[in-house]
Design a protein around this motif. Structure first.
Motif, mmCIF file in Angstrom:
data_model
loop_
_atom_site.group_PDB
_atom_site.id
_atom_site.type_symbol
_atom_site.label_atom_id
_atom_site.label_comp_id
_atom_site.label_asym_id
_atom_site.label_seq_id
_atom_site.Cartn_x
_atom_site.Cartn_y
_atom_site.Cartn_z
ATOM 1 N N PRO A 126 0.887 -1.154 -0.105
ATOM 2 C CA PRO A 126 0.027 0.104 -0.044
ATOM 3 C C PRO A 126 0.681 1.315 0.010
ATOM 4 O O PRO A 126 0.370 2.071 -0.501
ATOM 5 C CB PRO A 126 -0.734 0.050 1.254
ATOM 6 C CG PRO A 126 -0.674 -1.197 1.865
ATOM 7 C CD PRO A 126 0.443 -2.054 1.158
ATOM 8 N N TRP A 128 3.345 1.814 -1.673
ATOM 9 C CA TRP A 128 3.751 2.128 -3.147
ATOM 10 C C TRP A 128 2.850 2.546 -4.079
ATOM 11 O O TRP A 128 2.776 2.884 -4.949
ATOM 12 C CB TRP A 128 4.593 1.186 -3.693
ATOM 13 C CG TRP A 128 5.843 1.220 -3.208
ATOM 14 C CD1 TRP A 128 6.763 0.189 -2.361
ATOM 15 C CD2 TRP A 128 7.049 2.046 -3.328
ATOM 16 N NE1 TRP A 128 7.924 0.465 -1.979
ATOM 17 C CE2 TRP A 128 8.154 1.669 -2.542
ATOM 18 C CE3 TRP A 128 7.009 3.228 -4.037
ATOM 19 C CZ2 TRP A 128 9.158 2.431 -2.292
ATOM 20 C CZ3 TRP A 128 7.990 4.063 -3.842
ATOM 21 C CH2 TRP A 128 9.367 3.657 -3.155
ATOM 22 N N THR A 129 1.348 2.268 -3.528
ATOM 23 C CA THR A 129 0.098 2.723 -4.416
ATOM 24 C C THR A 129 -0.132 4.163 -3.930
ATOM 25 O O THR A 129 0.140 4.463 -2.821
ATOM 26 C CB THR A 129 -1.177 1.856 -4.166
ATOM 27 O OG1 THR A 129 -1.516 1.864 -2.686
ATOM 28 C CG2 THR A 129 -0.971 0.552 -4.512
ATOM 29 N N SER A 130 -0.798 4.843 -4.886
ATOM 30 C CA SER A 130 -0.686 6.342 -4.975
ATOM 31 C C SER A 130 -1.172 6.854 -3.365
ATOM 32 O O SER A 130 -2.092 6.454 -2.906
ATOM 33 C CB SER A 130 -1.832 6.728 -5.943
ATOM 34 O OG SER A 130 -1.887 7.916 -5.865
ATOM 35 N N PHE A 131 -0.278 7.695 -3.067
ATOM 36 C CA PHE A 131 -0.368 8.347 -1.636
ATOM 37 C C PHE A 131 -1.531 9.459 -1.920
ATOM 38 O O PHE A 131 -2.473 9.153 -0.785
ATOM 39 C CB PHE A 131 0.883 9.119 -1.565
ATOM 40 C CG PHE A 131 0.967 10.074 -0.166
ATOM 41 C CD1 PHE A 131 1.455 9.292 0.948
ATOM 42 C CD2 PHE A 131 0.339 11.324 -0.010
ATOM 43 C CE1 PHE A 131 1.589 9.815 1.989
ATOM 44 C CE2 PHE A 131 0.494 11.821 1.099
ATOM 45 C CZ PHE A 131 1.009 11.117 2.122
ATOM 46 N N LEU A 132 -1.781 9.856 -2.906
ATOM 47 C CA LEU A 132 -2.952 11.040 -3.015
ATOM 48 C C LEU A 132 -4.420 10.332 -3.093
ATOM 49 O O LEU A 132 -5.033 10.663 -2.416
ATOM 50 C CB LEU A 132 -2.909 11.775 -4.202
ATOM 51 C CG LEU A 132 -3.978 12.644 -4.979
ATOM 52 C CD1 LEU A 132 -4.101 13.808 -3.934
ATOM 53 C CD2 LEU A 132 -3.460 13.194 -6.282
ATOM 54 N N ILE A 133 -4.335 8.984 -3.488
ATOM 55 C CA ILE A 133 -5.730 8.084 -3.821
ATOM 56 C C ILE A 133 -5.974 7.699 -2.499
ATOM 57 O O ILE A 133 -7.259 7.520 -2.109
ATOM 58 C CB ILE A 133 -5.304 7.267 -4.840
ATOM 59 C CG1 ILE A 133 -5.772 8.137 -6.076
ATOM 60 C CG2 ILE A 133 -6.480 5.961 -4.651
ATOM 61 C CD1 ILE A 133 -5.209 7.446 -7.447
ATOM 62 N N ARG A 134 -4.786 7.036 -1.667
ATOM 63 C CA ARG A 134 -5.071 6.509 -0.447
ATOM 64 C C ARG A 134 -5.598 7.615 0.377
ATOM 65 O O ARG A 134 -6.523 7.369 1.368
ATOM 66 C CB ARG A 134 -3.738 5.790 0.225
ATOM 67 C CG ARG A 134 -3.585 4.544 -0.554
ATOM 68 C CD ARG A 134 -2.446 3.805 -0.019
ATOM 69 N NE ARG A 134 -1.343 4.847 0.167
ATOM 70 C CZ ARG A 134 -0.300 4.664 0.870
ATOM 71 N NH1 ARG A 134 -0.471 4.150 2.172
ATOM 72 N NH2 ARG A 134 0.665 5.586 0.726
ATOM 73 N N TYR A 136 -7.323 10.043 -0.053
ATOM 74 C CA TYR A 136 -8.460 10.504 -0.902
ATOM 75 C C TYR A 136 -9.754 9.492 -0.310
ATOM 76 O O TYR A 136 -10.677 9.728 -0.205
ATOM 77 C CB TYR A 136 -8.608 10.720 -2.585
ATOM 78 C CG TYR A 136 -10.021 10.348 -3.071
ATOM 79 C CD1 TYR A 136 -10.856 11.415 -3.361
ATOM 80 C CD2 TYR A 136 -10.083 9.113 -3.803
ATOM 81 C CE1 TYR A 136 -11.790 11.424 -3.799
ATOM 82 C CE2 TYR A 136 -11.275 8.975 -4.434
ATOM 83 C CZ TYR A 136 -12.257 10.000 -4.437
ATOM 84 O OH TYR A 136 -13.449 9.856 -5.154
ATOM 85 N N ASP B 206 2.832 9.581 -9.280
ATOM 86 C CA ASP B 206 2.128 10.116 -8.123
ATOM 87 C C ASP B 206 2.133 11.391 -7.580
ATOM 88 O O ASP B 206 1.325 11.791 -6.601
ATOM 89 C CB ASP B 206 2.219 8.878 -6.950
ATOM 90 C CG ASP B 206 1.314 9.139 -5.810
ATOM 91 O OD1 ASP B 206 0.077 9.307 -6.173
ATOM 92 O OD2 ASP B 206 1.481 8.730 -4.646
ATOM 93 N N VAL B 230 -10.591 16.620 -6.284
ATOM 94 C CA VAL B 230 -10.841 16.048 -4.909
ATOM 95 C C VAL B 230 -10.786 16.987 -3.882
ATOM 96 O O VAL B 230 -11.663 16.747 -3.183
ATOM 97 C CB VAL B 230 -9.465 15.097 -4.721
ATOM 98 C CG1 VAL B 230 -9.419 14.886 -3.250
ATOM 99 C CG2 VAL B 230 -9.507 13.738 -5.418
ATOM 100 N N VAL B 249 -0.475 0.690 -10.823
ATOM 101 C CA VAL B 249 0.739 0.700 -9.829
ATOM 102 C C VAL B 249 1.025 -0.433 -9.195
ATOM 103 O O VAL B 249 2.349 -1.035 -9.050
ATOM 104 C CB VAL B 249 0.487 2.051 -8.857
ATOM 105 C CG1 VAL B 249 1.775 1.917 -7.773
ATOM 106 C CG2 VAL B 249 0.345 3.152 -9.484
ATOM 107 N N ILE B 253 4.371 -2.446 -9.244
ATOM 108 C CA ILE B 253 5.317 -2.518 -7.960
ATOM 109 C C ILE B 253 5.551 -4.122 -7.641
ATOM 110 O O ILE B 253 6.687 -4.335 -7.309
ATOM 111 C CB ILE B 253 4.516 -1.981 -6.810
ATOM 112 C CG1 ILE B 253 4.776 -0.674 -6.894
ATOM 113 C CG2 ILE B 253 5.395 -2.622 -5.496
ATOM 114 C CD1 ILE B 253 5.862 0.062 -7.133
#
Lengths: 300, 266
Positions: A126, A128-134, A136, B206, B230, B249, B253
């Protein structure tokens, strides 16, 4: 042989030269410019700050620096409040992160060899998955008519929706959520290398599990705890996205104040002075981190 | 006693993973929700994905983001490889420490500081030498710069594990340093370089804070578009976009991780 060594030297020079030049231009120079702008004065125009040096009549350029921006920062209660609440929010969040991360790290360290890698990967993914989206994702959950409120009302726990979004609570939650992996990994690294026979020894000597934990395990894992704490604390200090999306209008944090000063008030010198002060706090904390990590190397 | 403790540990783990994954899972589920209201479930549909495909502003921003990420990741990987070598060979000690501090600084410095300092650099450069113009170029340079730090860490970790005897063997057999580098060291490092590239690529894809600082008129990346919409509130179309990004993503990864692990085993 000597020719080969010569060519090797040439290659080495190219490598060192290019990267050093790049680092000077894109890491060191920008920092120096921020310091320079923090010492200049705001003005209307392009760029919105006065030049630090002007060519006078003599041979040497005149130095026009002033510490006015720093004086503004340290005398204005808004900026002081931003510093205080940034430190408070970052420290508080780091502490909550620790409370969640420690048991996780402990459980992963005690898992079987085969399970461990997978469990670790699940912690890192998690991040590495988009910071912005997490970040949000939480706005949808915390909204007045969001999933959490809806569920609680349906279950009859509350009758009126709670104000969750745009509060300091939400900012804490966002930071804990985003930086949890940073706390789990260093604690895990220490626990994984710990000599578990020490625990057995303590138990053989009659210590109860809780006592063993507080007297043996926890002290031994302190370098990891310290490293993790700083790895959460440092980035949280300058955090912008989380307080902006989850915080309220009264949530003061340095990153956000800096952003407002820069984009909305267009006071670049004050924004730069804030940046310099934030950088100093960050570098100081990072020094502590390096020391903690080195102590860990020595200990193991 | 042991049983009770392992139950406590298991629930701590379960809670931690639920906390990490539930928000994303719920976001993904609701991206298939037909309702215009984000929080009320009506029935499953792909309507928001269809809307996304018609949103030209979003698509253009996504295309720009991908191009910037590809170029900056390539720069990051090349510079990161060079920096990893420099760090390994650099003497004396204090030069190495100074170089290391400079190379890894972007790892700890908050994004707002990177953004602010980069913009000021570009403003001053623009005023003195008339280059670079703010836009895609400046975003690429800024991203390459912080991506390099991450690439350096990944590539250096692999470099220190390499057996120096392999280099020596090549040299003894008469290979020039350049040939040794190209035919021996580089192939051995390839998985780490690829992983560094993918990490820099994801970070660039990102980033919203640094890009917002250094961008100019006409260069709007996807995260900037997402961030501004947003800020106005939750929208089902963003849920669909977020799902697409999370899936993309995650694939990148997992690939990067598998590559590093395969490389370590080789």
């Amino acid at each position: 042989m000597s020719m080969a060594a010569g060519a090797g030297k040439g290659l080495r020079r190219v490598i060192l030269g290019t990267t050093t030049l790049w680092l000077m231009a894109f890491t060191l120079l920008p920092v120096l410019i921020v310091v320079a702008v923090s010492l200049s004065e705001p003005r209307l125009g392009q760029p919105p700050f006065t030049p630090l040096f002007t060519q006078g009549e003599g041979l040497w350029p005149t130095f026009n620096g002033s510490i006015a921006s720093y004086l503004t920062v340290v005398s204005d209660s808004l900026y002081i409040a931003a510093f205080v609440s940034s430190l408070r929010i970052a420290a508080g969040s780091a502490f909550i992160t620790l409370l969640i991360a420690y048991p996780m790290a402990y459980a992963i360290a005690r898992a079987s060899d085969r399970a461990r890698l997978g469990l670790l990967m699940l912690v890192i993914l998690p991040f590495w998955t988009s910071f912005l989206i997490r970040t949000y994702a939480w706005t949808g959950l915390l909204n007045t008519n969001g999933l959490i409120n809806n569920t609680l009302i349906k279950l009859g726990v509350i009758s009126e929706p709670l104000t969750l979004l745009h509060t300091e609570f939400a900012v804490h939650l966002g930071i804990v959520y985003s930086y949890l992996p940073f706390m789990v990994l260093p604690i895990y690294a220490v626990l994984e290398r710990m000599d578990w026979s020490l625990i057995e020894a303590a138990q053989d000597l009659g210590a109860r599990p809780l006592k063993t934990f507080f007297r043996v395990t926890l002290p031994l894992s302190l370098p990891g705890v310290f490293a993790g704490w700083l790895l959460v604390f440092i980035p949280a200090l300058g955090e912008f996205i989380i307080p902006d999306l989850l915080g309220g209008p009264d949530t003061l944090m340095l990153g956000r104040v800096l952003w407002t000063e820069f984009f909305n008030n267009r006071d670049w010198p004050v924004a730069s002075a804030l940046a310099v002060l934030l950088l100093l706090i960050v570098l100081l904390s990072a020094l502590l981190l390096v020391k903690a990590l080195r102590r860990r190397e020595v200990a193991s | 006693m042991t049983g009770r403790r392992s139950i406590a540990l298991l629930s701590a783990l379960a809670f931690g993973y639920a906390f990490l994954y539930l928000p994303i899972v719920i976001l993904i589920i609701y991206s298939f929700n037909d309702s215009r209201l984000v929080t009320v479930w009506s029935h499953a549909s792909l309507r928001w994905y269809a809307a996304l495909l018609e949103n030209t502003q979003m698509l253009e921003a996504a295309w720009l983001s991908l191009r910037i990420a590809a170029v900056s990741a390539t720069l990051s990987a090349a510079l990161g490889t060079a920096a990893a070598f420099a760090l390994q060979r650099l003497k004396p000690f204090f030069a190495q420490r100074g170089y290391e501090a400079l190379a890894l600084m972007p790892l700890i410095v908050p994004e707002v500081l990177i953004g602010l300092s980069m913009l000021l650099l570009f403003v001053v450069l623009g005023d003195t030498i008339g280059w670079p113009e703010r836009g895609a170029t400046t975003i690429t340079l800024a991203h390459a710069s912080f991506g390099m730090a991450y690439a350096t860490v990944v590539i250096r970790a692999r470099l220190t594990q390499l057996d120096p005897a392999l280099d020596e063997a090549a040299a003894i057999l008469g290979a020039t340093p350049w040939r040794t580098f190209r035919r021996v060291t580089l192939p051995l490092l390839a998985p780490a370089i690829a992983a560094g590239w993918l990490l820099s690529f994801t970070l660039s894809l990102d980033d919203v804070v640094v890009a917002s600082f250094v961008t100019g008129p006409g260069a709007t990346t996807l995260p900037i578009v997402v961030f501004s919409s947003v800020r106005l509130g939750v929208s089902p179309q963003i849920n669909a976009l977020a799902t697409a990004i999370v899936v993309l993503v995650s694939i990148l990864i997992v690939t990067a991780t598998l590559m590093t692990r395969a490389g370590r085993r080789a």
